[in-house]
Design a protein around this motif. Structure first.
Motif, PDB file in Angstrom:
ATOM      1  N   GLY A   1     -37.018 110.854  27.229  1.00 14.46           N
ATOM      2  CA  GLY A   1     -36.851 109.949  26.107  1.00 14.46           C
ATOM      3  C   GLY A   1     -35.739 110.397  25.191  1.00 14.46           C
ATOM      4  N   PHE A   2     -35.592 109.685  24.081  1.00 18.62           N
ATOM      5  CA  PHE A   2     -34.541 109.954  23.111  1.00 18.62           C
ATOM      6  C   PHE A   2     -35.128 109.931  21.709  1.00 18.62           C
ATOM      7  CE2 PHE A   2     -32.467 108.169  26.799  1.00 18.62           C
ATOM      8  CZ  PHE A   2     -31.390 109.027  26.983  1.00 18.62           C
ATOM      9  N   VAL A   3     -34.607 110.809  20.877  1.00 16.83           N
ATOM     10  CA  VAL A   3     -35.022 110.899  19.476  1.00 16.83           C
ATOM     11  C   VAL A   3     -33.764 110.839  18.628  1.00 16.83           C
ATOM     12  CG1 VAL A   3     -36.108 112.367  17.737  1.00 16.83           C
ATOM     13  CG2 VAL A   3     -37.044 112.293  20.055  1.00 16.83           C
ATOM     14  N   ASP A   4     -33.794 110.061  17.547  1.00 15.30           N
ATOM     15  CA  ASP A   4     -32.678 110.001  16.600  1.00 15.30           C
ATOM     16  C   ASP A   4     -33.102 110.656  15.302  1.00 15.30           C
ATOM     17  OD1 ASP A   4     -30.417 108.588  17.778  1.00 15.30           O
ATOM     18  OD2 ASP A   4     -31.777 106.882  17.912  1.00 15.30           O
ATOM     19  N   MET A   5     -32.292 111.623  14.861  1.00 14.47           N
ATOM     20  CA  MET A   5     -32.509 112.281  13.573  1.00 14.47           C
ATOM     21  C   MET A   5     -31.216 112.154  12.778  1.00 14.47           C
ATOM     22  SD  MET A   5     -34.664 115.703  14.634  1.00 14.47           S
ATOM     23  CE  MET A   5     -35.178 116.055  12.954  1.00 14.47           C
ATOM     24  N   PRO A   6     -31.280 111.602  11.546  1.00 14.86           N
ATOM     25  CA  PRO A   6     -30.052 111.375  10.781  1.00 14.86           C
ATOM     26  C   PRO A   6     -29.376 112.651  10.272  1.00 14.86           C
ATOM     27  CG  PRO A   6     -31.967 110.665   9.526  1.00 14.86           C
ATOM     28  CD  PRO A   6     -32.452 111.038  10.890  1.00 14.86           C
ATOM     29  N   ASP A   7     -30.139 113.727  10.077  1.00 12.58           N
ATOM     30  CA  ASP A   7     -29.564 114.976   9.566  1.00 12.58           C
ATOM     31  C   ASP A   7     -29.222 115.899  10.738  1.00 12.58           C
ATOM     32  OD1 ASP A   7     -29.754 117.889   8.693  1.00 12.58           O
ATOM     33  OD2 ASP A   7     -29.759 116.872   6.749  1.00 12.58           O
ATOM     34  N   GLU A   8     -27.935 116.149  10.957  1.00 12.83           N
ATOM     35  CA  GLU A   8     -27.493 116.936  12.105  1.00 12.83           C
ATOM     36  C   GLU A   8     -28.038 118.364  12.078  1.00 12.83           C
ATOM     37  OE1 GLU A   8     -23.347 118.401  14.184  1.00 12.83           O
ATOM     38  OE2 GLU A   8     -23.361 116.485  13.128  1.00 12.83           O
ATOM     39  N   GLY A   9     -28.085 118.981  10.903  1.00 14.37           N
ATOM     40  CA  GLY A   9     -28.608 120.345  10.788  1.00 14.37           C
ATOM     41  C   GLY A   9     -30.063 120.433  11.201  1.00 14.37           C
ATOM     42  N   MET A  10     -30.852 119.475  10.744  1.00 17.42           N
ATOM     43  CA  MET A  10     -32.266 119.448  11.106  1.00 17.42           C
ATOM     44  C   MET A  10     -32.441 119.154  12.590  1.00 17.42           C
ATOM     45  SD  MET A  10     -33.968 117.571   7.839  1.00 17.42           S
ATOM     46  CE  MET A  10     -33.937 118.335   6.222  1.00 17.42           C
ATOM     47  N   ALA A  11     -31.599 118.283  13.125  1.00 19.68           N
ATOM     48  CA  ALA A  11     -31.660 117.958  14.549  1.00 19.68           C
ATOM     49  C   ALA A  11     -31.356 119.198  15.393  1.00 19.68           C
ATOM     50  CB  ALA A  11     -30.680 116.839  14.882  1.00 19.68           C
ATOM     51  N   LYS A  12     -30.341 119.964  14.991  1.00 18.24           N
ATOM     52  CA  LYS A  12     -29.986 121.181  15.738  1.00 18.24           C
ATOM     53  C   LYS A  12     -31.103 122.216  15.648  1.00 18.24           C
ATOM     54  CE  LYS A  12     -25.098 120.455  15.809  1.00 18.24           C
ATOM     55  NZ  LYS A  12     -23.898 121.034  16.276  1.00 18.24           N
ATOM     56  N   ALA A  13     -31.768 122.290  14.501  1.00 20.53           N
ATOM     57  CA  ALA A  13     -32.908 123.208  14.357  1.00 20.53           C
ATOM     58  C   ALA A  13     -34.048 122.787  15.286  1.00 20.53           C
ATOM     59  CB  ALA A  13     -33.386 123.235  12.910  1.00 20.53           C
ATOM     60  N   ALA A  14     -34.296 121.483  15.381  1.00 15.08           N
ATOM     61  CA  ALA A  14     -35.348 120.972  16.265  1.00 15.08           C
ATOM     62  C   ALA A  14     -35.010 121.286  17.719  1.00 15.08           C
ATOM     63  CB  ALA A  14     -35.516 119.467  16.070  1.00 15.08           C
TER      64      ALA A  14
ATOM     65  N   GLY B   1     -43.751 112.753  16.678  1.00 19.02           N
ATOM     66  CA  GLY B   1     -44.521 113.797  16.019  1.00 19.02           C
ATOM     67  C   GLY B   1     -44.033 115.207  16.321  1.00 19.02           C
ATOM     68  N   PHE B   2     -43.470 115.422  17.500  1.00 18.39           N
ATOM     69  CA  PHE B   2     -42.935 116.745  17.837  1.00 18.39           C
ATOM     70  C   PHE B   2     -41.751 117.107  16.946  1.00 18.39           C
ATOM     71  CE2 PHE B   2     -44.252 115.779  22.455  1.00 18.39           C
ATOM     72  CZ  PHE B   2     -45.513 116.311  22.258  1.00 18.39           C
ATOM     73  N   PHE B   3     -40.986 116.096  16.517  1.00 23.19           N
ATOM     74  CA  PHE B   3     -39.745 116.334  15.784  1.00 23.19           C
ATOM     75  C   PHE B   3     -39.897 116.224  14.270  1.00 23.19           C
ATOM     76  CE2 PHE B   3     -38.407 115.667  20.060  1.00 23.19           C
ATOM     77  CZ  PHE B   3     -37.278 116.448  20.203  1.00 23.19           C
ATOM     78  N   GLU B   4     -40.927 115.536  13.790  1.00 22.30           N
ATOM     79  CA  GLU B   4     -41.105 115.327  12.343  1.00 22.30           C
ATOM     80  C   GLU B   4     -41.206 116.612  11.527  1.00 22.30           C
ATOM     81  OE1 GLU B   4     -42.880 110.902  11.772  1.00 22.30           O
ATOM     82  OE2 GLU B   4     -44.304 112.417  12.433  1.00 22.30           O
ATOM     83  N   PRO B   5     -41.768 117.713  12.050  1.00 22.17           N
ATOM     84  CA  PRO B   5     -41.789 118.933  11.235  1.00 22.17           C
ATOM     85  C   PRO B   5     -40.389 119.467  10.893  1.00 22.17           C
ATOM     86  CG  PRO B   5     -43.389 119.100  13.013  1.00 22.17           C
ATOM     87  CD  PRO B   5     -42.560 117.870  13.264  1.00 22.17           C
ATOM     88  N   PHE B   6     -39.386 119.020  11.615  1.00 23.52           N
ATOM     89  CA  PHE B   6     -38.015 119.499  11.398  1.00 23.52           C
ATOM     90  C   PHE B   6     -37.213 118.602  10.463  1.00 23.52           C
ATOM     91  CE2 PHE B   6     -39.547 121.071  15.414  1.00 23.52           C
ATOM     92  CZ  PHE B   6     -39.307 122.433  15.292  1.00 23.52           C
ATOM     93  N   GLY B   7     -37.729 117.424  10.154  1.00 25.62           N
ATOM     94  CA  GLY B   7     -37.026 116.510   9.263  1.00 25.62           C
ATOM     95  C   GLY B   7     -37.261 115.061   9.637  1.00 25.62           C
TER      96      GLY B   7
END
Length: 80
Positions: free
Chosen positions: A45-58, A19-25
Motif C-alpha cells: 500500500g501507500f501512505v501520504d504524510m505532508p511533513d517530510e521529516g516525520m515521514a522519514k522518521a516513520a 494507524g501504524f504511521f500516525e504516531p510519527f505525525g
C-alpha cells in the motif's frame, strides 16, 4: 511525502495501515492496494504524510518492523 509499504499481512486494511504511521505525525491518506477481481489485499500500500521529516522518521522506524509475523518493507515511493 508518499511512502511505499510492502509485505503487509493480507488482513490489514486502510485504517490499520494509517494507524501504524500516525504516531510519527499527520497522515493525509493510507491505502492498501486490493485486487480488483477478488477484492483481496495485494499485500502492499501507500501512505501520504505532508511533513517530510516525520515521514522519514516513520520510514526509519517502521522499515523491517514485524507486523503479525511479517517483516514489512517501508520506503519512499519512487517517482512516477
Amino acid at each position: 511525502m508518499k511512502i511505499f509499504v510492502a509485505s503487509l499481512p493480507f488482513e490489514i486494511d486502510d485504517s490499520e495501515l494509517k494507524g501504524f504511521f500516525e504516531p510519527f505525525g499527520e497522515v493525509s491518506s493510507a491505502k492498501v492496494i486490493v485486487d480488483k477481481a477478488t477484492g483481496r489485499s495485494r499485500g502492499f500500500g501507500f501512505v501520504d504524510m505532508p511533513d517530510e521529516g516525520m515521514a522519514k522518521a516513520a520510514i526509519a522506524q517502521l522499515d523491517g518492523a514485524d507486523v503479525d509475523g511479517r517483516t514489512i518493507v517501508v520506503k519512499e515511493s519512487e517517482k512516477q
